[in-house]
Structure formats: structure tokens, C-alpha cells
Design a protein around this motif. Sequence first.
Motif, PDB file in Angstrom:
ATOM      1  N   ARG A 152       0.837  -1.209   0.000  1.00 31.66           N
ATOM      2  CA  ARG A 152       0.000   0.000   0.000  1.00 31.66           C
ATOM      3  C   ARG A 152       0.871   1.258   0.000  1.00 31.66           C
ATOM      4  O   ARG A 152       0.699   2.150  -0.845  1.00 31.66           O
ATOM      5  CB  ARG A 152      -0.905  -0.018   1.252  1.00 31.66           C
TER       6      ARG A 152
ATOM      7  N   GLY B 157       2.373  14.219   4.222  1.00 35.90           N
ATOM      8  CA  GLY B 157       2.248  12.767   4.183  1.00 35.90           C
ATOM      9  C   GLY B 157       3.227  12.097   5.134  1.00 35.90           C
ATOM     10  O   GLY B 157       2.871  11.154   5.853  1.00 35.90           O
TER      11      GLY B 157
ATOM     12  N   ASN C  51      -4.861   4.207   2.766  1.00 38.93           N
ATOM     13  CA  ASN C  51      -4.025   4.574   3.929  1.00 38.93           C
ATOM     14  C   ASN C  51      -4.896   5.011   5.106  1.00 38.93           C
ATOM     15  O   ASN C  51      -4.687   4.600   6.239  1.00 38.93           O
ATOM     16  CB  ASN C  51      -3.097   5.737   3.564  1.00 38.93           C
TER      17      ASN C  51
ATOM     18  N   TRP D  38      -4.235  13.896  14.218  1.00 40.16           N
ATOM     19  CA  TRP D  38      -3.944  13.255  12.921  1.00 40.16           C
ATOM     20  C   TRP D  38      -4.995  13.642  11.877  1.00 40.16           C
ATOM     21  O   TRP D  38      -4.676  13.924  10.743  1.00 40.16           O
ATOM     22  CB  TRP D  38      -3.920  11.740  13.126  1.00 40.16           C
TER      23      TRP D  38
ATOM     24  N   VAL E 135       5.012  14.247  -8.181  1.00 40.48           N
ATOM     25  CA  VAL E 135       5.806  15.365  -7.648  1.00 40.48           C
ATOM     26  C   VAL E 135       7.141  15.478  -8.372  1.00 40.48           C
ATOM     27  O   VAL E 135       7.493  16.526  -8.914  1.00 40.48           O
ATOM     28  CB  VAL E 135       6.032  15.194  -6.132  1.00 40.48           C
TER      29      VAL E 135
END
Length: 133
Positions: A10, A128, A68, A80, A22
Motif C-alpha cells: 500500500r 504525508g 491509507n 492526525w 511530484v
Amino acid sequence: MDIDWVGSVRLFLHVISATVWVGGQLVLAGLVPVLRAKDPALPKAAANAFNRIAWPAYWVLVATGIWNVAAEQAEAPTGWNAVLAVKVALVALSGVAAFLHTRARTTTGLAVWGALSGFAAIAAVYVGILLAG
Ligand code: HEM
């Protein structure tokens, strides 16, 4: 050692897609002046070729990002979800700005939307890593 094989696949899919979305934008930005000096039509041809791999990578990022969240949210630390909200906003901004960049008809539009997409994508990488903890 207890290896989380599914979790590693994952995150691998998420990170490898991030390198395309990116890293690809950064490399293309570096190549454009050289391409333009060779042939003014080359930057557009290179950008179209990049788009063919960039957008699938973007949607893999969104899909593995949701995965995720499903995998990590239950045991996530305080705050979070707030960080995740910032991440999702950055990802949406990066995608919308990239789309408007492909539709821009002026040099200013190309530059502003292109830069916004790149900076939002770079910020999404940092946020991230914060989420991954
Ligand atoms: C431009 C799009 C995106 C980029 C560049 C990006 C980049 C990253 C990176 C570099 C990591 C850190 C991986 C690590 O340290 O192991 C990460 C983790 C994460 N991302 Fe993304 N991501 C994107 C989109 C998304 C989306 C759309 C979501 C949610 C819907 C998301 C949710 C997450 C979560 C929850 C983690 C933590 C994973 C964990 O702890 O296992 N990401 N992302």
C-alpha cells in the motif's frame, strides 16, 4: 520480525505514485527551458507525454491515500485527522491547479497554475510524512 506485506505494498504504491506526480513536475520544470531553446513546440509535446503518466499516478495516489486512511485512522494519534484534512486540501489544490495549467492560454496562467500545482504537491509530501509518523 512481523512484516506487514499488505501495508508495505500500500505504501509502496502511494510513494512510487508520489515520485511520478511530484518528481515528474520538478523534472519537467527543469527541462522546459532547454526544450524551448531547441524547439518552441517541444515543451508542450513533453508536457502531454508527462500527463499520460502523471494523471494515472495522481488517481493511484488518491486511491491508495483513501486506503491509507482506512488502514491507519483507527490507531491514529490526536490531531492526525486535522493533519489529514490539510493533506487532502493540498492534494485537491495540486490536482485542480495542474488541470487549470493544462487549460491555460496565457504565459502567466501557465506559470501561476503550474507553480501552484508543484508547491501544493511538495507540501503534500511533507504532510504525508507527518501522517506516517
Ligand atoms: C499529491 C498527492 C499525494 C502525495 C504527493 C502524497 C504523498 C505521501 C507521502 C510521501 C507519504 C509518506 C509515506 C511514508 O512516509 O511512508 C504519504 C502518507 C500518507 N498519505 Fe499521502 N500523498 C498524496 C495523496 C494522499 C491522499 C489523497 C490521501 C488521503 C485521502 C493521503 C493519505 C495519506 C496517509 C493516511 C498517509 C500515512 C500512511 C501511513 O501512515 O501508513 N495521501 N503520502
